[in-house]
Design an enzyme around this catalytic site. Sequence first.
Site, mmCIF file in Angstrom:
data_model
loop_
_atom_site.group_PDB
_atom_site.id
_atom_site.type_symbol
_atom_site.label_atom_id
_atom_site.label_comp_id
_atom_site.label_asym_id
_atom_site.label_seq_id
_atom_site.Cartn_x
_atom_site.Cartn_y
_atom_site.Cartn_z
ATOM 1 N N ASP A 49 23.511 68.487 37.823
ATOM 2 C CA ASP A 49 23.697 69.460 36.345
ATOM 3 C C ASP A 49 23.095 70.858 36.641
ATOM 4 O O ASP A 49 22.061 70.947 37.733
ATOM 5 C CB ASP A 49 22.732 68.246 35.690
ATOM 6 C CG ASP A 49 22.441 68.887 33.868
ATOM 7 O OD1 ASP A 49 23.325 69.581 33.901
ATOM 8 O OD2 ASP A 49 21.987 68.274 33.263
ATOM 9 N N ASP B 79 25.085 75.879 31.284
ATOM 10 C CA ASP B 79 25.960 75.272 29.473
ATOM 11 C C ASP B 79 24.249 75.846 28.875
ATOM 12 O O ASP B 79 23.217 75.843 29.881
ATOM 13 C CB ASP B 79 26.165 74.457 29.658
ATOM 14 C CG ASP B 79 25.158 72.971 29.755
ATOM 15 O OD1 ASP B 79 24.397 73.221 30.840
ATOM 16 O OD2 ASP B 79 25.666 71.888 29.101
ATOM 17 N N CYS C 188 15.687 37.739 33.584
ATOM 18 C CA CYS C 188 16.577 38.396 34.276
ATOM 19 C C CYS C 188 16.709 37.508 35.838
ATOM 20 O O CYS C 188 15.169 37.334 36.084
ATOM 21 C CB CYS C 188 16.194 39.677 35.104
ATOM 22 S SG CYS C 188 17.038 40.922 35.885
ATOM 23 N N CYS D 20 17.253 39.715 38.712
ATOM 24 C CA CYS D 20 17.380 40.988 39.954
ATOM 25 C C CYS D 20 16.469 40.577 40.829
ATOM 26 O O CYS D 20 15.592 39.536 40.976
ATOM 27 C CB CYS D 20 17.501 41.877 39.257
ATOM 28 S SG CYS D 20 15.877 42.458 38.804
ATOM 29 N N CYS E 222 12.726 40.834 38.952
ATOM 30 C CA CYS E 222 12.162 39.247 38.647
ATOM 31 C C CYS E 222 12.392 37.857 39.015
ATOM 32 O O CYS E 222 11.669 37.510 38.545
ATOM 33 C CB CYS E 222 12.953 39.583 37.042
ATOM 34 S SG CYS E 222 13.090 41.228 36.610
#
Length: 534
Positions: free
Chosen positions: A87, A122, A276, A278, A281
Amino acid sequence: MFEIIAEDHLGRIGRLRTASGRAAETPLFLPVINPVAQDIPASWMKENLGAEAVITNAYIILRRLRDDALRRGVHGILNFDGVVMTDSGGYQVLEYGWVEASPEEIAELQEEMRSDIAVPLDVPTGLSGREKARESVEMTLRNLEATLEFLARRGARRCLWAAPIQGGIHLDLISYCAGREKEMNFDLYALGSPTPLMEGYKFDKLFRMICAARFAVGFGKPLHLFGAGHPMIFPFIVALGVDMFDSASYYLYARDGRYMTETGTIRVEKLDYLPCCCPVCSRIDAATLKQMPRSERVRAIAMHNLYVCFEEVKRVKQAIRDGRLMELIEQRARSHPSLYQGFIEIMRDEDLVKLMEENAPISGRRGINLYDEMSLGRPLVRVARRRLLENCLAGRGSGGEALLLPETFKLSLEKALKLPKNLDILFYGSPYGLIPLGLRYTYPFSQTNYPRALLDSNLEELLAEALKQFMAAGYKRAYILKPETRTLKKFEEELAKKLRDLGVAVEELGDLGELMSYAGGWGSAAGDESSRNV
Ligand SMILES: [Zn+2]
């Protein structure tokens, strides 16, 4: 550079190839990496999440790591060999009002440190009012021109260049900005989205911004959405045509004790369980997570948040492959009233829905599930109905006779052959209207599952559709078989009554036997009796 592999409505799976030969599959989620302090290293993301791409900030690198970046390249300083997007520093403009760099300096650094995808400097609109928004658009466009001139002077490009689309919540400014950029020959487009919209759950506004940008730039090149980091919106933004999105939310949320799920956010102190499995977890429970030292806890939640984000991207991709993206967003719309509102509003946008209809899948590997009136508004349902009417039923009857059978009726070949062959057979009581026998086992008619309640609560609409189709077909007489089920009985009675009101001769039958006993009489009219006994 960008190849579309699979499509479902406006959502697509694509292959993005950068100038360096690196590639990534879209829809693509790019976690934000702080180049100075990698709280969760990009290499960890690659190893554990299969991350193909990350995004970092060229302005921070310019200010703090310039020499290192020029020596080792951006991939060297991140220790990541996947796709790196940079960015430009626009975010810092938003935060501090200005940056100490010119568009040329930022562009040169991105080219020199070999970013895979670069963004010109920008001037983000944020949530500005109209006048400031217009200024930010004009300033951004001037910067883009300066960047392109600079790149032209330099010669061959190493980066793909993404044009940042500004305009904030002012849709006409977005269209204007994106339209100008389309003429400038960029490789990708990247919509600047005010983070407060997402934080404030203003999804309807966000979705409209995406539509405005997508319509203005067309569908050929990838569209990136800045700052879209919550998994609950991934299916929606992809369904609106977004191919890539980035965010630091996984970490910002974690720092704030917010645990992401694919349907919302839960404050860690309110968690009794970790819903969860994952790797984070499944090793600890909620109590352990809450008692961890802060830095360790933030890291654990951030990792969990990343897992959830990546998992949802995979789910979205599978839905695209299965032609079920619209079904997924219909389910996800119920995650939060604001999402529901946003969903309803986009489905009321006639131009958008028309475009979705044009891109509705014509076949699918898996069944379609319809639930309620929201499902009936799905582009696939609308397009199937329209094709039925226009391509199949219109003019089909030409003054002849039709046998209307309830949708649940099992018509054996043996029975079918005994029926008068000049009789057109149609099935009533389906969410699509009247289905001719020849189409009964084709997509999507035979693959559609729905509860009886769908017919009950949308009887009027479904009746109107069936009537419209029947009258367009132009039959002069209908034989209609009374069904066994209560719901279809009501449908049948209303249909018969309304057809009579419209001047159609209707005969209601208790069973098919009655019709077969007439067959002798019709058989002679139908002519060739033997051809029915093949
Ligand atoms: Zn987890």
